[in-house]
Enzyme design. Sequence first.
Site, PDB file in Angstrom:
ATOM      1  CG  HIS A  99      -0.316   0.218   2.517  1.00 59.08           C
ATOM      2  ND1 HIS A  99       0.543  -0.859   3.106  1.00 59.08           N
ATOM      3  CD2 HIS A  99       0.327   1.132   3.261  1.00 59.08           C
ATOM      4  CE1 HIS A  99       1.246  -0.522   4.089  1.00 59.08           C
ATOM      5  NE2 HIS A  99       1.028   0.910   4.290  1.00 59.08           N
ATOM      6  CG  HIS A 136       7.374   5.049   0.984  1.00 56.42           C
ATOM      7  ND1 HIS A 136       6.945   5.925   2.062  1.00 56.42           N
ATOM      8  CD2 HIS A 136       7.478   3.661   1.767  1.00 56.42           C
ATOM      9  CE1 HIS A 136       6.775   5.369   3.184  1.00 56.42           C
ATOM     10  NE2 HIS A 136       7.162   4.165   3.235  1.00 56.42           N
TER      11      HIS A 136
END
Length: 175
Positions: free
Chosen positions: A46, A116
């Site tokens: 995620h 990220h």
Amino acid sequence: MPVLFSALLPPDDVVEAITAALAEALPEALGEPGDGRRWEPPERWHITLAYYGQDDLEKRGAWLAERLAGRAAVDVRLEKAATFPGVLWLTVAGTELTPLAHAAGADAEARPYTAHLTLARFPREEPGLGARWTERLSSFASRSWQATEVALMASEREPGGTRYRVARSFELDRA
């Protein structure tokens, strides 16, 4: 109380592209962890927007719904790897996610927001390992996709590890 965070989830074909890139560039990513190395399984991949810690699910959900109301969907693409001390991750290209992350509460965190997707954790004393991995993934780029929802995630301890589940979803306005 569960541990909560908000996130963007990559579509299945992007998860498959990352898995294929790891299999080619870093086959050890698909094997057993060792020496303090932990690869995140694809079902946990995620892009975190904001971390809330232990929090009331209903209250955080209502707060987040208000903060995300009327927010536009964002274009996202994952590309080359980078590292924080002890963490290997894929960078996020495309539309700047910072305004969406700040709306979700990232501005309350002490460190600046860096979008990220975490791939692995490794001992901080092994910076060369991270450098080797980033080099092997330097040419990776996923397709672009439009993230049309934010997930409020609950992190739950289970025998054998931690599981993430979507506790609630929030639609973003499509262009």
